[in-house]
Scaffold this active site. Sequence first.
Site, PDB file in Angstrom:
ATOM      1  CD  GLU A   3       9.897   9.732 -17.343  1.00  0.00           C
ATOM      2  OE1 GLU A   3       9.688   9.516 -18.760  1.00  0.00           O
ATOM      3  OE2 GLU A   3      10.591  10.776 -17.168  1.00  0.00           O
ATOM      4  CD  GLU A   4       7.273   6.363 -21.253  1.00  0.00           C
ATOM      5  OE1 GLU A   4       8.291   7.214 -21.611  1.00  0.00           O
ATOM      6  OE2 GLU A   4       6.445   5.920 -21.164  1.00  0.00           O
ATOM      7  CG  ASP A  61       8.762   7.441 -25.452  1.00  0.00           C
ATOM      8  OD1 ASP A  61       7.511   8.495 -25.306  1.00  0.00           O
ATOM      9  OD2 ASP A  61       9.723   7.822 -24.999  1.00  0.00           O
ATOM     10  CD  GLU A 110      12.916  13.257 -16.555  1.00  0.00           C
ATOM     11  OE1 GLU A 110      12.347  13.598 -15.467  1.00  0.00           O
ATOM     12  OE2 GLU A 110      12.819  13.412 -17.633  1.00  0.00           O
ATOM     13  CG  ASP A 148       4.881  12.738 -20.000  1.00  0.00           C
ATOM     14  OD1 ASP A 148       4.616  13.860 -19.922  1.00  0.00           O
ATOM     15  OD2 ASP A 148       5.922  12.187 -19.055  1.00  0.00           O
ATOM     16  CG  LEU A 185      13.648   7.956 -26.666  1.00  0.00           C
ATOM     17  CD1 LEU A 185      15.034   7.446 -26.707  1.00  0.00           C
ATOM     18  CD2 LEU A 185      12.992   7.410 -27.723  1.00  0.00           C
ATOM     19  CG  ASP A 186      14.683  13.171 -21.048  1.00  0.00           C
ATOM     20  OD1 ASP A 186      13.982  13.527 -20.118  1.00  0.00           O
ATOM     21  OD2 ASP A 186      15.339  14.269 -21.571  1.00  0.00           O
ATOM     22  CG  ASP A 243      13.254   9.081 -19.005  1.00  0.00           C
ATOM     23  OD1 ASP A 243      13.426  10.592 -19.096  1.00  0.00           O
ATOM     24  OD2 ASP A 243      12.577   8.604 -20.075  1.00  0.00           O
TER      25      ASP A 243
END
Length: 340
Positions: free
Chosen positions: A99-100, A76, A285, A70, A123-124, A121
């Site tokens: 997640e980043e 983010d 998530e 992504d 900033l989903d 996560d």
Amino acid sequence: MTAQPASANKFMTLERHIVEGERMHPNATGHLSSLLHSVSLAAKLIWREVTKAGLVNILGTTDRMNISGDVVKKLDEFADRTMYKTMDHSGDLCVMASEENEDILQIPDDYPQGKYVLIYDPLDGSGNIDANITIGTIFSVYARVSKSGMGTLEDVLQPGFKQVAAGYLLFGSSMMFVYCTGEGVHGFTLDPSVGEFLLSHENIRIPARGTIYSVNEGNSGRWEASMQRYIRYLKEEEKESGRPYSLRYIGSLVADVHRTLLYGGIYCYPGDVRNPNGKLRLMYENNPLAFLVEHAGGAASDGRRRILDIKPTSLHQRVPLFIGSREEVRLAGEFLAGTR
Ligand code: P6P
């Protein structure tokens, strides 16, 4: 003066709710409370940037791609850094995973190692940031399994039923903090005039059935036949029975699941012929949201297995997600199993 009902007397802030929850566990050390307080501080810091994102140069993208491929948005990166820096020195955690970030995140040497693991996560739904659509942060807490010292990958790769807490921050028309430590799912709304999260949704319970389904139908051409049949059933045969379903899809998982939690129905991110495991990440998530929805009386599966029972094999593993009202998730499972 007539006695007020207990709830009306209670000026229930998130801080008070966390402390009163801790008091229900005589052996509590206070580290989970401290961790949740730190997450609520990070929430306010991220919210401050989100609310002014359109006014300062924090929109748009960085020149980075994350491990999942992504494009990383500036917000983010800010949210990721804020979560880590708010949590790294508290002595509550032995390791984090974002997640980043491709690998687990160690606690700096000059800070104490704690008993918990935080997975988040930051900033989903970030693809929606520039369009001012609701986005959110998702977090998940486990107790460490290693005995001491720096946390390990083994501390992070635990099945979802081992979670001790989970929650999400919702950056929408108002800012919400929704969390569960095993005693019900509770939602708090930020009162910016006092800077406090106030209890607004006590003991959220998801309806057993619903009339909203949430899925990206743009992918339907790649779905398995069983998934095509399921969605066709919702759109056609159900109408004959007078229970028409509506399609709602924001494209921001936290917002779609929050609506499902409050109104009932189902959110689906199925696998397809190109991506058999779908798009969503089990650890960042699916597991935290499944923990919340199950504690609110709902269900979450990958179409066949209960999400919380899945033994993780890798940090960024993707798994299909069917989450929401118990009856809706069961129905989806019957179609995917070919028994309907
Ligand atoms: P699609 C956002 O990037 C996200 O991870 C979730 O928040 C959201 O539900 C999903 O992806 C949207 O994916 O393929 O429908 O655009």
